[in-house]
Motif scaffolding. Structure first.
Motif, short mmCIF file in Angstrom:
data_model
loop_
_atom_site.label_atom_id
_atom_site.label_comp_id
_atom_site.label_asym_id
_atom_site.label_seq_id
_atom_site.Cartn_x
_atom_site.Cartn_y
_atom_site.Cartn_z
N GLU A 64 -0.26 3.05 -5.11
CA GLU A 64 -1.20 3.83 -5.92
C GLU A 64 -2.20 2.87 -6.53
O GLU A 64 -1.83 1.86 -7.14
N ILE A 65 -3.48 3.20 -6.34
CA ILE A 65 -4.53 2.30 -6.86
C ILE A 65 -4.54 2.40 -8.39
O ILE A 65 -4.74 3.48 -8.96
N ALA A 66 -4.32 1.24 -8.99
CA ALA A 66 -4.27 1.19 -10.46
C ALA A 66 -5.57 0.65 -11.04
O ALA A 66 -5.86 0.85 -12.22
N GLY A 67 -6.34 -0.07 -10.24
CA GLY A 67 -7.60 -0.62 -10.74
C GLY A 67 -8.50 -1.08 -9.61
O GLY A 67 -8.01 -1.51 -8.56
N ILE A 68 -9.82 -0.97 -9.83
CA ILE A 68 -10.81 -1.41 -8.83
C ILE A 68 -11.90 -2.20 -9.55
O ILE A 68 -12.47 -1.73 -10.54
N THR A 69 -12.13 -3.41 -9.07
CA THR A 69 -13.23 -4.23 -9.60
C THR A 69 -14.23 -4.47 -8.49
O THR A 69 -13.92 -4.35 -7.30
N ILE B 131 -12.93 -6.18 0.98
CA ILE B 131 -12.03 -5.57 0.01
C ILE B 131 -10.70 -6.34 0.06
O ILE B 131 -10.10 -6.48 1.12
N SER B 132 -10.31 -6.85 -1.09
CA SER B 132 -9.08 -7.66 -1.17
C SER B 132 -8.17 -7.15 -2.28
O SER B 132 -8.61 -6.43 -3.18
N VAL B 133 -6.88 -7.54 -2.16
CA VAL B 133 -5.87 -7.18 -3.17
C VAL B 133 -5.81 -8.29 -4.21
O VAL B 133 -5.62 -9.46 -3.88
N THR B 134 -5.99 -7.93 -5.45
CA THR B 134 -5.95 -8.94 -6.52
C THR B 134 -4.59 -8.98 -7.22
O THR B 134 -4.21 -10.02 -7.77
N SER B 135 -3.88 -7.85 -7.16
CA SER B 135 -2.57 -7.85 -7.84
C SER B 135 -1.76 -6.64 -7.38
O SER B 135 -2.33 -5.60 -7.04
N VAL B 136 -0.42 -6.85 -7.33
CA VAL B 136 0.51 -5.76 -7.02
C VAL B 136 1.60 -5.74 -8.08
O VAL B 136 2.23 -6.78 -8.34
N GLN B 137 1.80 -4.62 -8.68
CA GLN B 137 2.85 -4.46 -9.71
C GLN B 137 3.66 -3.23 -9.33
O GLN B 137 3.30 -2.10 -9.62
N GLY B 138 4.77 -3.52 -8.63
CA GLY B 138 5.62 -2.43 -8.15
C GLY B 138 4.88 -1.61 -7.12
O GLY B 138 4.43 -2.14 -6.09
N ASN B 139 4.70 -0.31 -7.41
CA ASN B 139 3.97 0.58 -6.49
C ASN B 139 2.48 0.66 -6.83
O ASN B 139 1.77 1.45 -6.22
N ILE C 107 -1.30 -1.05 -7.15
CA ILE C 107 -2.09 -2.09 -6.50
C ILE C 107 -3.47 -2.15 -7.13
O ILE C 107 -4.04 -1.14 -7.54
N TYR C 108 -4.01 -3.36 -7.24
CA TYR C 108 -5.33 -3.60 -7.81
C TYR C 108 -6.23 -4.19 -6.72
O TYR C 108 -5.84 -5.16 -6.05
N LEU C 109 -7.43 -3.60 -6.56
CA LEU C 109 -8.34 -4.00 -5.48
C LEU C 109 -9.63 -4.57 -6.05
O LEU C 109 -10.08 -4.19 -7.13
N ASP C 110 -10.24 -5.46 -5.25
CA ASP C 110 -11.57 -6.01 -5.58
C ASP C 110 -12.49 -5.80 -4.39
O ASP C 110 -12.13 -6.12 -3.25
N ILE C 111 -13.67 -5.25 -4.68
CA ILE C 111 -14.71 -5.05 -3.63
C ILE C 111 -15.74 -6.15 -3.81
O ILE C 111 -16.43 -6.21 -4.84
N TYR C 112 -15.89 -7.01 -2.79
CA TYR C 112 -16.85 -8.11 -2.84
C TYR C 112 -18.09 -7.70 -2.03
O TYR C 112 -17.99 -7.29 -0.88
N LEU C 113 -19.26 -7.84 -2.65
CA LEU C 113 -20.51 -7.41 -2.02
C LEU C 113 -21.54 -8.53 -2.02
O LEU C 113 -21.61 -9.33 -2.97
N GLN C 114 -22.34 -8.54 -0.96
CA GLN C 114 -23.50 -9.43 -0.89
C GLN C 114 -24.71 -8.58 -0.46
O GLN C 114 -24.73 -8.02 0.63
N ASP C 115 -25.70 -8.42 -1.36
CA ASP C 115 -26.87 -7.59 -1.06
C ASP C 115 -27.65 -8.11 0.14
O ASP C 115 -27.72 -9.34 0.38
#
Length: 839
Positions: A37-42, A91-99, A101-109
């Motif tokens: 379950e997505i817990a956070g998105i940066t 898109i990468s995983v920055t952290s997992v805490q149990g079920n 997951i925290y994701l980061d979206i990296y962008l280059q204009d």
């Protein structure tokens, strides 16, 4: 785009496999997908979009259940790429805490457009392309943007026939703006491809040359082709294919089709065009029946339809005689000229029997419509009543289409409006059987300034004149009406002055009221003029001596004149005729005047009455394409010698010509014929004769004809007619005395043929090219007159109409005949003309 997605996914996968210890820390095993379950998105990287918009576009959201790895991540990457704003997405995983997951979206204009230029073509052409590209500063620059722009540019030129066009797009980093680039589009359009040959296949009955002629703008390359280039332009070819089908239908082949068309490139300059046609069967008219007509009988309608059983099934003739026949009456005009505005007619193919087609003409007559209101919009200078008095459709009258068409012509003749923008909006009211008619006009500049130079008697003569062609004399003391002068009443005021210093001065003024009294088109005109020509010696110095002891003698001629005229439009034989009557008086004062006249000192008076009967059916006065102008004028003085017992054979010339007597006849006829498209053939003939009442008095020394050159007089003297003829010098075709001085002809004739083609019909700058052939001559005596003994010339020219200056002309003419002592045969020269002075 798919390639970028695959590469990004592969990088993430390889990175995960090669860094298993990191995966353990993060807690994701990419070899065994499991739900999170997505817990956070940066959002990180170098980008300008808002974080919320980025997350929204990706389709990911907090609380969403996803599998890692799965298509959820690759799908989000694809959505962000498809937006077109980003050059790099991860898109990468920055952290997992149990079920969780925290994701980061990296962008280059992607880089943004700072500015762009278009090189290799003219500025005006580049401006046209800019409108099609629609690129603006700050736009995202992607490979698709560049490819699309190059395609638009090339298509622009291909549509004009430049098939060899190449477009290069050069990118440069803009150091003055972060993440920005400049684009330089370098265009080499090459040369237009010309059509070497048009190959037609499939036609067995209709000859190739007929098909070729039906194409107006798609022509084979030939050395004799002058007015139509052989360049291949796809958009024009599409129109010509429709013209081919129209030609087949005119010939009875109503089922004809173009099966295919193709082009083959011979080289970089030429191509061959292939057409494959299917003619189908040839059809003929069978029975023609009318249904629904009660106003007119079948016999009356058949006389106008002018189609008989057995005639070739020509749909163009059928539609022309039903709806709009430019060469005669049609059934629609028959009804609409009698008020049947709601009339409609529909031809229906009732039966097809082999090659014969029976036609049923279904008519709905409706009720006659009465004109309710007539209004004018768009006139911001010309007063309503000036326009309304030219309008033929009046409230209370039955609706008439021909009256509307005639009104459009009359408004065009005023020259106050843009002829291309003249429009009529009938507004029917079926409920009460009435119609409101709205005329739409667009004002153009009508006042003219004349600033020119001419050559007369070895000196330069300057001319300054102004013409106010929509003047308002009643508002001359109304300060609020000056814009910059009082206008709007349709009156004409002209003021003109000529001078070359102390040797010659001329001043004249004229005024015309086209509707005297305001109720009928009776034109009142008044003019006055005064001119002085001398040898440069003033009255004060006359009779004195100069420093070398030479006696100074003043030589001068003064002319003062006044004229009053009244013009009237006629209704018979038709309402294109008009009659103009004038009464004029000129006083000539000669003071030891050096001239070719038979007397050098004395006074002459010229009181004459003139009548001009003319017919003008020309629609557009600037570039006429149809119609004619015919005028016959007679001017004469009283026959004084018949009312007295004087012996004129014993009189001195100064006494003999104290009161001039003569009669003068002139005829002018011009026809305009449209040959093809905008090409117009103009023919004109002119004739003039100066006669006498009494042989003892002889022919008047004044009022004679002077032929040759540009028609610009330089000097407005003694009522002479200055007639231009290109290819020869000014007045070179005029009878001369033994001293080689021109004395003027008493009879002349001139013939002109012109081919005209417009470059621009814009009323603010009408331009047309022409080629011409002319012939003419003058004679001193009627016994010497021979209409076929003429001097000939030919050449080319251009006409430019500017509202401020009128019609300006430049011609190059070559005279074919020798003028002994003055001009050799086939000698060419340029001619400048103002307001058709050379005609």
């Amino acid at each position: 785009m798919l390639k970028n997605i695959v590469l990004t996914t592969l990088v993430i996968f390889l990175y995960t496999i090669s860094n298993a210890q990191v995966d353990k820390v993060i807690g994701v095993d990419y070899r065994n997908p499991r739900p999170y379950e997505i817990a956070g998105i940066t959002v990180s990287g170098d980008f300008s979009a808002s974080v919320d918009n980025v997350i929204s576009v990706s389709g990911l959201r907090i609380g969403q259940s996803i599998k890692v790895p799965s298509d959820d991540i690759s799908g989000a990457i694809e959505k962000l790429y498809s937006n077109g704003l980003f050059e790099q997405v991860q898109i990468s995983v920055t952290s997992v805490q149990g079920n969780f997951i925290y994701l980061d979206i990296y962008l280059q204009d992607r880089p943004r457009l700072s500015k762009y230029s278009i090189k290799g073509i003219s500025k005006s052409e580049a401006d046209n392309i800019r409108e099609k590209l629609n690129l603006v500063r700050g736009d995202v620059v992607s490979p698709h943007t560049i490819m699309s722009s190059k395609r638009i540019i090339r298509t622009h030129f291909v549509d004009k026939g430049f098939y060899n066009t190449t477009v290069d797009a050069n990118q440069k980093t803009d150091s003055t703006s972060p993440n920005s680039i400049t684009l330089d589009f370098v265009i080499n359009r090459g040369k237009k491809l010309k059509i070497k040959e048009i190959v037609v296949d499939g036609n067995t009955q209709v000859e190739d040359k007929i098909i070729h002629r039906s194409m107006k703008n798609t022509k084979e390359k030939h050395i004799y082709r002058l007015f139509k280039a052989s360049k291949f332009i796809p958009s024009e070819f599409d129109k010509d294919k429709a013209s081919i089908m129209d030609k087949f239908k005119e010939l009875g082949y109503r089922d004809a089709t173009i099966v295919s068309d193709s082009i083959a490139f011979n080289d970089k300059k030429n191509l061959t065009l292939y057409l494959n046609v299917n003619e189908g069967n040839k059809y003929y008219f069978g029975d023609v029946d009318f249904v629904g007509n009660s106003k007119y009988s079948d016999k009356q309608l058949n006389e106008i339809l002018h189609i008989k059983k057995g005639d070739i099934y020509n749909q163009k003739v059928l539609e022309s005689n039903l709806y709009m026949n430019m060469n005669g009456r049609d059934i629609s005009s028959l009804y609409m000229d009698d008020g049947y505005l709601f009339f409609s007619v529909t031809p229906v193919e009732k039966r097809v029997d082999n090659d014969t087609i029976d036609i049923e003409i279904q008519i709905y007559e409706g009720k006659q419509a009465t004109i309710n209101k007539v209004t004018v919009v768009g006139n911001n200078r010309t007063n309503d009543y000036v326009i309304m008095r030219e309008i033929r459709t009046k409230p209370g009258q039955l609706f008439s289409r021909s009256d509307i068409m005639r009104t459009q012509r009359e408004l065009a003749q005023l020259r106050y409006f843009n002829n291309e923008k003249l429009a009529v909006n009938p507004k029917p009211n079926p409920a009460d059987g009435t119609v409101d008619i709205e005329y739409v006009v667009e004002e153009t500049s009508t006042d003219q300034l004349e600033l020119s130079g001419g050559w007369g008697l070895g000196r330069l003569v300057g001319t300054l004149g102004v013409s106010f062609n929509n003047f308002s004399i009643r508002n001359i003391f109304n300060g609020e009406s000056y814009r910059p002068l009082p206008t709007g009443d349709g009156q004409k005021l002209s003021i003109r002055a000529q001078s070359n210093g102390i040797y010659y001065q001329s001043y004249n003024m004229s005024f015309t009221e086209p509707w005297l009294g305001g109720k009928k088109p009776n034109a009142l005109s008044f003019s006055v003029f005064h001119s002085v020509q001398t040898n440069g010696i003033s009255r004060k110095l006359d009779g004195t001596t100069n420093e070398s002891g030479t006696l100074l003698s003043r030589e001068a001629m003064q002319i003062t004149g006044v004229s009053l005229g009244l013009g009237k439009r006629l209704k018979w034989p038709d309402d294109y005729f008009s009659l103009y009557t004038s009464l004029s008086y000129q006083h000539y004062s000669l003071d030891d005047y050096f001239s070719s006249y038979s007397f050098t000192s004395g006074n002459s008076n010229n009181l004459n009455l003139g009548i001009v009967l003319s017919r003008n059916s020309v629609f557009d006065p600037i570039y006429p394409t149809s119609g004619s102008e015919v005028a016959l004028s007679i001017t004469g003085t009283p026959p004084y010698s018949l009312f007295n017992n004087k012996d004129y054979s014993l009189m001195e010339d100064s006494e003999k010509y104290k009161w001039l007597e003569y009669h003068k006849w002139k005829f002018n006829a011009t026809w305009y014929t449209k040959l093809a498209g905008k090409l117009v053939f103009m023919t004109r003939t002119k004739f003039g004769l100066l006669g006498m009442y009494n042989t003892d008095i002889g022919l008047s020394p004044f009022e004679r004809f002077y032929l040759g050159g540009d028609g610009l007089s330089g000097f407005a003297l003694d009522g002479r007619e200055i007639i231009g003829m290109r290819g020869y010098g000014n007045q070179m075709l005029t009878p001369r005395t033994g001293s080689a001085a021109t004395i003027g002809g008493t009879i002349y004739t001139k013939y002109t043929f012109e081919l005209r083609y417009p470059i621009s019909t814009n009323p603010m700058a009408t331009i047309f090219l022409l080629s011409f052939m002319e012939a003419g001559n003058t004679w001193l005596k009627f016994s010497e007159f021979d209409p076929f003994e003429v001097k000939r010339s030919a050449g080319i020219g251009v006409r430019i109409y500017l509202p401020m200056f009128g019609l300006l002309g430049l011609d190059y003419g070559v005279g074919f005949d020798e003028i002994p002592g003055f001009q050799q045969p086939f000698q060419g020269q340029f001619h400048f003309s103002i307001n058709s002075s050379i005609d």
